[in-house]
Design a protein around this motif. Structure first.
Motif, PDB file in Angstrom:
ATOM      1  N   GLU A 240     -11.816 -15.629  -0.883  1.00 33.44           N
ATOM      2  CA  GLU A 240     -11.632 -14.343  -1.279  1.00 33.44           C
ATOM      3  C   GLU A 240     -12.862 -13.027  -0.858  1.00 33.44           C
ATOM      4  O   GLU A 240     -13.849 -12.984  -0.373  1.00 33.44           O
ATOM      5  N   VAL A 241     -12.121 -11.214  -1.046  1.00 35.77           N
ATOM      6  CA  VAL A 241     -12.453 -10.186   0.285  1.00 35.77           C
ATOM      7  C   VAL A 241     -12.408  -9.672  -0.621  1.00 35.77           C
ATOM      8  O   VAL A 241     -10.896  -8.760  -1.547  1.00 35.77           O
ATOM      9  N   THR A 242     -13.213  -8.442  -0.534  1.00 33.57           N
ATOM     10  CA  THR A 242     -13.255  -7.231  -1.637  1.00 33.57           C
ATOM     11  C   THR A 242     -13.839  -6.268  -0.471  1.00 33.57           C
ATOM     12  O   THR A 242     -15.297  -6.316  -0.073  1.00 33.57           O
ATOM     13  N   VAL A 243     -12.756  -5.044   0.452  1.00 30.86           N
ATOM     14  CA  VAL A 243     -13.346  -4.393   1.071  1.00 30.86           C
ATOM     15  C   VAL A 243     -13.117  -2.934   0.756  1.00 30.86           C
ATOM     16  O   VAL A 243     -12.338  -2.713  -0.674  1.00 30.86           O
ATOM     17  N   ILE A 244     -14.797  -2.548   0.203  1.00 26.75           N
ATOM     18  CA  ILE A 244     -15.165  -1.092  -0.551  1.00 26.75           C
ATOM     19  C   ILE A 244     -15.129  -0.316   0.248  1.00 26.75           C
ATOM     20  O   ILE A 244     -17.008  -0.039   0.763  1.00 26.75           O
ATOM     21  N   PRO A 245     -14.485   0.719   1.346  1.00 26.95           N
ATOM     22  CA  PRO A 245     -15.141   2.187   1.556  1.00 26.95           C
ATOM     23  C   PRO A 245     -15.634   3.038   0.037  1.00 26.95           C
ATOM     24  O   PRO A 245     -15.486   2.892  -0.141  1.00 26.95           O
ATOM     25  N   ILE A 246     -16.784   3.296   1.526  1.00 28.77           N
ATOM     26  CA  ILE A 246     -17.377   4.277   1.205  1.00 28.77           C
ATOM     27  C   ILE A 246     -17.719   5.942   1.669  1.00 28.77           C
ATOM     28  O   ILE A 246     -18.022   5.480   3.032  1.00 28.77           O
ATOM     29  N   GLY A 247     -17.862   6.568   0.952  1.00 29.34           N
ATOM     30  CA  GLY A 247     -18.382   7.821   1.494  1.00 29.34           C
ATOM     31  C   GLY A 247     -16.867   8.445   1.669  1.00 29.34           C
ATOM     32  O   GLY A 247     -16.650   8.856   2.812  1.00 29.34           O
ATOM     33  N   THR A 248     -15.644   8.679   0.868  1.00 31.48           N
ATOM     34  CA  THR A 248     -14.168   8.596   1.630  1.00 31.48           C
ATOM     35  C   THR A 248     -14.154  10.230   0.446  1.00 31.48           C
ATOM     36  O   THR A 248     -14.775  10.837  -0.190  1.00 31.48           O
TER      37      THR A 248
ATOM     38  N   GLN B  52     -11.878   2.576  10.669  1.00 31.65           N
ATOM     39  CA  GLN B  52     -10.887   3.953  11.467  1.00 31.65           C
ATOM     40  C   GLN B  52     -10.288   4.844  10.691  1.00 31.65           C
ATOM     41  O   GLN B  52      -8.695   5.521  11.258  1.00 31.65           O
ATOM     42  N   HIS B  53     -10.522   4.794   9.608  1.00 31.72           N
ATOM     43  CA  HIS B  53      -9.117   5.518   8.391  1.00 31.72           C
ATOM     44  C   HIS B  53     -10.069   6.563   7.762  1.00 31.72           C
ATOM     45  O   HIS B  53      -9.673   7.409   6.863  1.00 31.72           O
ATOM     46  N   GLY B  54     -11.813   6.677   8.283  1.00 31.64           N
ATOM     47  CA  GLY B  54     -12.264   8.030   8.103  1.00 31.64           C
ATOM     48  C   GLY B  54     -13.110   7.456   6.759  1.00 31.64           C
ATOM     49  O   GLY B  54     -14.236   7.948   6.327  1.00 31.64           O
ATOM     50  N   ALA B  55     -13.866   6.278   6.674  1.00 30.86           N
ATOM     51  CA  ALA B  55     -14.529   5.664   5.292  1.00 30.86           C
ATOM     52  C   ALA B  55     -15.951   6.075   6.886  1.00 30.86           C
ATOM     53  O   ALA B  55     -16.073   5.876   7.768  1.00 30.86           O
ATOM     54  N   LYS B  56     -16.983   6.407   5.451  1.00 34.96           N
ATOM     55  CA  LYS B  56     -18.435   6.515   6.250  1.00 34.96           C
ATOM     56  C   LYS B  56     -19.350   5.749   6.489  1.00 34.96           C
ATOM     57  O   LYS B  56     -20.101   4.891   7.259  1.00 34.96           O
ATOM     58  N   ARG B  57     -19.099   4.252   5.446  1.00 37.38           N
ATOM     59  CA  ARG B  57     -19.595   2.897   5.217  1.00 37.38           C
ATOM     60  C   ARG B  57     -18.526   1.979   4.557  1.00 37.38           C
ATOM     61  O   ARG B  57     -17.646   2.697   4.062  1.00 37.38           O
ATOM     62  N   VAL B  58     -18.851   1.206   4.674  1.00 34.48           N
ATOM     63  CA  VAL B  58     -18.067  -0.413   3.887  1.00 34.48           C
ATOM     64  C   VAL B  58     -18.969  -1.398   2.999  1.00 34.48           C
ATOM     65  O   VAL B  58     -19.609  -1.577   4.228  1.00 34.48           O
ATOM     66  N   SER B  59     -18.903  -1.514   2.276  1.00 35.57           N
ATOM     67  CA  SER B  59     -19.452  -2.939   1.722  1.00 35.57           C
ATOM     68  C   SER B  59     -18.209  -3.884   1.616  1.00 35.57           C
ATOM     69  O   SER B  59     -17.048  -3.808   1.152  1.00 35.57           O
ATOM     70  N   THR B  60     -18.234  -4.351   1.804  1.00 35.91           N
ATOM     71  CA  THR B  60     -17.228  -5.989   1.747  1.00 35.91           C
ATOM     72  C   THR B  60     -17.575  -7.329   1.403  1.00 35.91           C
ATOM     73  O   THR B  60     -18.862  -7.988   1.833  1.00 35.91           O
ATOM     74  N   SER B  61     -17.778  -7.270   0.360  1.00 35.06           N
ATOM     75  CA  SER B  61     -18.018  -9.468  -0.136  1.00 35.06           C
ATOM     76  C   SER B  61     -17.385 -10.119   0.295  1.00 35.06           C
ATOM     77  O   SER B  61     -15.930 -10.077   0.036  1.00 35.06           O
ATOM     78  N   ILE B  62     -17.753 -11.736   0.848  1.00 29.72           N
ATOM     79  CA  ILE B  62     -15.912 -12.394   1.048  1.00 29.72           C
ATOM     80  C   ILE B  62     -17.103 -13.132   0.285  1.00 29.72           C
ATOM     81  O   ILE B  62     -18.180 -13.795   0.350  1.00 29.72           O
ATOM     82  N   LYS B  63     -16.276 -14.947  -0.633  1.00 31.82           N
ATOM     83  CA  LYS B  63     -16.588 -15.873  -0.798  1.00 31.82           C
ATOM     84  C   LYS B  63     -15.844 -16.806  -0.326  1.00 31.82           C
ATOM     85  O   LYS B  63     -14.279 -16.486  -0.109  1.00 31.82           O
ATOM     86  N   ILE B  64     -16.573 -17.938   0.892  1.00 35.43           N
ATOM     87  CA  ILE B  64     -15.261 -18.408   1.249  1.00 35.43           C
ATOM     88  C   ILE B  64     -15.182 -20.368   0.687  1.00 35.43           C
ATOM     89  O   ILE B  64     -16.459 -20.769  -0.067  1.00 35.43           O
ATOM     90  N   ASP B  65     -13.886 -20.854   0.057  1.00 38.98           N
ATOM     91  CA  ASP B  65     -14.041 -22.275   0.088  1.00 38.98           C
ATOM     92  C   ASP B  65     -13.423 -23.433   0.632  1.00 38.98           C
ATOM     93  O   ASP B  65     -12.047 -22.934   0.950  1.00 38.98           O
TER      94      ASP B  65
END
Length: 102
Positions: free
Chosen positions: A5-13, A67-80
């Protein structure tokens, strides 16, 4: 097979809307050369495949907002990563459905 399960959150957009970034990630998953299956949800994306393939996909997902202009990215990952028997997104849902019908 592993499930992530992955959530990618661009910050600084430039805007609070993230749907354009989500669409970019969806395209990236559709074009992934690795043999994966994925399901987008309103809050995250579920991906299944071999663990080494998933790590490659996750790295590309994390990099894409930059690559699309975000200045910071926070990615949360859960692995089963279940290794005692074959697991898949569908198998996990079927197991719950079976118990609900009992």
């Amino acid at each position: 097979m592993a499930i992530v399960e992955v959530t990618v959150i661009p910050i600084g957009t430039a805007t609070t809307s993230l749907s354009g970034y989500v669409a970019d990630l969806h395209r990236l998953l559709e074009q992934a050369p690795e043999p994966i299956h994925f399901q987008m949800t309103p809050m995250s994306t579920i991906i299944e495949g071999e663990l080494q393939d998933l790590f490659q996909v996750l790295q590309r997902l994390h990099e894409a907002p930059f690559q699309h202009g975000a200045k910071r990215v926070s990615t949360s990952i859960k692995i089963d990563d279940r290794r005692d028997k074959n697991a898949s997104m569908e198998q996990k849902l079927r197991s719950v459905r079976d118990k609900l019908e009992s």
